[in-house]
Design an enzyme around this catalytic site. Structure first.
Site, PDB file in Angstrom:
ATOM      1  N   SER A 189       0.934  -0.963   0.121  1.00  0.00           N
ATOM      2  CA  SER A 189       0.021   0.259   0.237  1.00  0.00           C
ATOM      3  C   SER A 189       1.028   1.067  -0.012  1.00  0.00           C
ATOM      4  O   SER A 189       2.307   1.232   0.467  1.00  0.00           O
ATOM      5  CB  SER A 189      -0.579  -0.259   1.146  1.00  0.00           C
ATOM      6  OG  SER A 189      -1.512   1.783   1.179  1.00  0.00           O
ATOM      7  N   TYR A 209      -2.737  -0.725   9.385  1.00  0.00           N
ATOM      8  CA  TYR A 209      -2.336  -1.246   8.465  1.00  0.00           C
ATOM      9  C   TYR A 209      -0.940  -0.324   8.149  1.00  0.00           C
ATOM     10  O   TYR A 209      -0.375  -1.261   7.189  1.00  0.00           O
ATOM     11  CB  TYR A 209      -4.022  -0.550   8.171  1.00  0.00           C
ATOM     12  CG  TYR A 209      -3.736  -0.754   5.933  1.00  0.00           C
ATOM     13  CD1 TYR A 209      -3.872  -1.892   5.848  1.00  0.00           C
ATOM     14  CD2 TYR A 209      -3.200   0.482   5.746  1.00  0.00           C
ATOM     15  CE1 TYR A 209      -4.386  -2.612   4.444  1.00  0.00           C
ATOM     16  CE2 TYR A 209      -3.636  -0.121   3.999  1.00  0.00           C
ATOM     17  CZ  TYR A 209      -3.378  -1.144   4.048  1.00  0.00           C
ATOM     18  OH  TYR A 209      -4.014  -1.447   1.887  1.00  0.00           O
TER      19      TYR A 209
HETATM   20  N1  LIG Z   1      -8.158  -0.780  -1.929  1.00  0.00           N
HETATM   21  C1  LIG Z   1      -7.748   0.491  -1.892  1.00  0.00           C
HETATM   22  O1  LIG Z   1      -7.890   1.456  -1.810  1.00  0.00           O
HETATM   23  C2  LIG Z   1      -6.511  -0.625  -1.308  1.00  0.00           C
HETATM   24  C3  LIG Z   1      -5.257   0.794  -1.700  1.00  0.00           C
HETATM   25  C4  LIG Z   1      -3.513  -0.153  -1.425  1.00  0.00           C
HETATM   26  C5  LIG Z   1      -3.828  -1.017  -0.657  1.00  0.00           C
HETATM   27  N2  LIG Z   1      -4.837  -1.858  -0.900  1.00  0.00           N
HETATM   28  C6  LIG Z   1      -4.615  -3.130  -0.883  1.00  0.00           C
HETATM   29  O2  LIG Z   1      -4.816  -4.867  -1.720  1.00  0.00           O
HETATM   30  C7  LIG Z   1      -5.169  -6.005  -1.598  1.00  0.00           C
HETATM   31  C8  LIG Z   1      -6.348  -6.010  -1.379  1.00  0.00           C
HETATM   32  O3  LIG Z   1      -7.255  -5.036  -1.689  1.00  0.00           O
HETATM   33  P1  LIG Z   1      -8.914  -4.335  -2.005  1.00  0.00           P
HETATM   34  O4  LIG Z   1      -9.361  -3.918  -2.142  1.00  0.00           O
HETATM   35  O5  LIG Z   1      -8.854  -5.623  -3.152  1.00  0.00           O
HETATM   36  O6  LIG Z   1      -9.729  -4.804  -0.683  1.00  0.00           O
HETATM   37  P2  LIG Z   1     -10.410  -5.571  -0.654  1.00  0.00           P
HETATM   38  O7  LIG Z   1     -11.410  -5.457   0.983  1.00  0.00           O
HETATM   39  O8  LIG Z   1     -12.186  -6.112  -1.170  1.00  0.00           O
HETATM   40  O9  LIG Z   1     -10.396  -7.416  -0.580  1.00  0.00           O
HETATM   41  C9  LIG Z   1      -9.442  -7.987  -0.090  1.00  0.00           C
HETATM   42  C10 LIG Z   1     -10.017  -9.827  -0.181  1.00  0.00           C
HETATM   43  O10 LIG Z   1      -8.716 -10.194   1.017  1.00  0.00           O
HETATM   44  C11 LIG Z   1      -9.366 -11.488   1.393  1.00  0.00           C
HETATM   45  N3  LIG Z   1      -9.102 -11.405   2.529  1.00  0.00           N
HETATM   46  C12 LIG Z   1      -8.810 -11.658   4.404  1.00  0.00           C
HETATM   47  N4  LIG Z   1      -9.198 -12.120   4.684  1.00  0.00           N
HETATM   48  C13 LIG Z   1      -8.186 -12.970   4.572  1.00  0.00           C
HETATM   49  C14 LIG Z   1      -7.233 -14.190   4.076  1.00  0.00           C
HETATM   50  N5  LIG Z   1      -7.232 -14.632   5.799  1.00  0.00           N
HETATM   51  N6  LIG Z   1      -6.910 -14.944   4.158  1.00  0.00           N
HETATM   52  C15 LIG Z   1      -7.431 -14.671   2.485  1.00  0.00           C
HETATM   53  N7  LIG Z   1      -7.767 -14.052   2.066  1.00  0.00           N
HETATM   54  C16 LIG Z   1      -7.948 -12.903   3.031  1.00  0.00           C
HETATM   55  C17 LIG Z   1     -10.811 -11.076   1.464  1.00  0.00           C
HETATM   56  O11 LIG Z   1     -11.582 -12.223   1.581  1.00  0.00           O
HETATM   57  C18 LIG Z   1     -11.423 -10.170   0.074  1.00  0.00           C
HETATM   58  O12 LIG Z   1     -11.361 -10.684  -0.881  1.00  0.00           O
HETATM   59  C19 LIG Z   1      -5.374  -5.562  -0.010  1.00  0.00           C
HETATM   60  O13 LIG Z   1      -3.963  -6.115   0.564  1.00  0.00           O
HETATM   61  C20 LIG Z   1      -5.607  -3.644   0.676  1.00  0.00           C
HETATM   62  O14 LIG Z   1      -4.638  -4.017   1.885  1.00  0.00           O
HETATM   63  C21 LIG Z   1      -6.136  -1.471  -1.632  1.00  0.00           C
END
Ligand SMILES: NC(=O)c1ccc[n+]([C@@H]2O[C@H](COP(=O)([O-])OP(=O)(O)OC[C@H]3O[C@@H](n4cnc5c(N)ncnc54)[C@H](O)[C@@H]3O)[C@@H](O)[C@H]2O)c1
Length: 273
Positions: free
Chosen positions: A157, A170
């Site tokens: 992130s 986080y």
């Molecule tokens: N959306 C944003 O703005 C953003 C920004 C920076 C980083 N990220 C990172 O990108 C990645 C994806 O985020 P997203 O926005 O698609 O989130 P999201 O919440 O839509 O999806 C996250 C997925 O991870 C799965 N997950 C959670 N805990 C888990 C576990 N213990 N084992 C296996 N799967 C698990 C969830 O079931 C879900 O399908 C994450 O690591 C998040 O931190 C997202």
């Protein structure tokens, strides 16, 4: 290492990939983008519904991302459970062959003031975002190293590189995962295994939308907020999951064959790096 670097299409033909957190959002987009480049993708998530739907959608219309040679298979895998990770990886390699690509996407966000975080929020955040990366790396990368090829991409992130209010656990967990991935990359470099990080900024997914309190919230993210010391997004848009997936595909492909231990920020310039 092939002398010829393949073209943009089918850059990952017949590679085998495992993606964590692929049930929705960025992980689902990564799984589809890898399959569109020809990879055989094992899409894993803590729960079954999302990855099963993804695999079914892909099977029904594998050409919708313009490629189509690859496949998507669904598996339930909780990255906090090391034994489950070992078992799913072993089964995936029996079914599809040795893994060439590992993409760590699973993540959770527990917002809250830094000095008020509960032990549970801290532990849960690190269990998924940081220890989850250790568990998959331990299960997958020794085989890659023995075969002399493979790559790891960890989705971190941009909060790992710039302090943010209300995101201390986080941000700390993502910074740890990013540095772990780079150290792994250093240790594995001589075996030909590359390890990189993609650091997204605000991306339109369920995780991001959970932070939006009203209809004007996305525009506030783009404009920035001096009260919380946030710059806006210079490119003037919130990312789509596909924007992040494209960066992952690049780093997983031979086009990035001389790139390791790097952190690629895909945040529209939000962190002014
Ligand atoms: N959306 C944003 O703005 C953003 C920004 C920076 C980083 N990220 C990172 O990108 C990645 C994806 O985020 P997203 O926005 O698609 O989130 P999201 O919440 O839509 O999806 C996250 C997925 O991870 C799965 N997950 C959670 N805990 C888990 C576990 N213990 N084992 C296996 N799967 C698990 C969830 O079931 C879900 O399908 C994450 O690591 C998040 O931190 C997202």
């Amino acid at each position: 290492m092939p002398d010829h670097i393949p073209g943009a299409r089918a850059a990952l033909a017949d590679r085998t990939a495992l993606v964590t957190g692929a049930g929705q959002g960025i992980g689902a987009a990564v799984a589809e983008a890898l399959a569109a480049e020809g990879a055989h993708v094992v899409a894993t998530d803590r729960t079954a519904d999302g990855v099963k739907a993804l695999a079914a959608d892909w099977a029904a219309d594998p050409a919708r991302w313009g490629g189509g040679a690859g496949t998507v298979t669904a598996e339930v895998m909780d990255v906090t459970d090391a034994a489950s990770v070992e078992a799913v990886v072993a089964a995936a390699e029996r079914a599809h062959g040795p893994l060439d690509i590992l993409v760590n996407v699973a993540g959770i966000l527990r917002p809250g003031p830094a000095a008020e975080l509960t032990d549970a929020d801290w532990a849960d955040t690190f269990a998924v975002n940081t220890s989850g990366v250790l568990h998959t790396a331990r299960a997958v990368t020794p085989g890659m190293a023995a075969r002399g090829r493979g790559c790891v991409v960890t989705v971190g992130s941009n909060a790992a590189g710039v302090p943010r209010t209300g995101m201390a656990a986080y941000a700390a967990s993502k910074a740890a995962a990013a540095m772990y991935t780079k150290c792994l990359g250093l240790e594995l470099a001589r075996s030909g295994v590359r390890c990189n990080v993609v650091a997204p900024g605000s991306t339109d997914t369920a995780m991001q939308r959970a932070l939006w309190t009203d209809e004007a919230a996305p525009q506030r993210v783009i404009d920035g907020d001096p009260a919380t010391y946030r710059t806006g997004i210079p490119l003037g848009r919130i990312a789509e999951p596909r924007d992040i997936a494209d960066a992952v595909v690049f780093l997983a492909s031979d086009r990035a064959r001389h790139i390791t231990m790097q952190e690629l920020y895909v945040d529209g310039g939000a962190t002014l790096r």
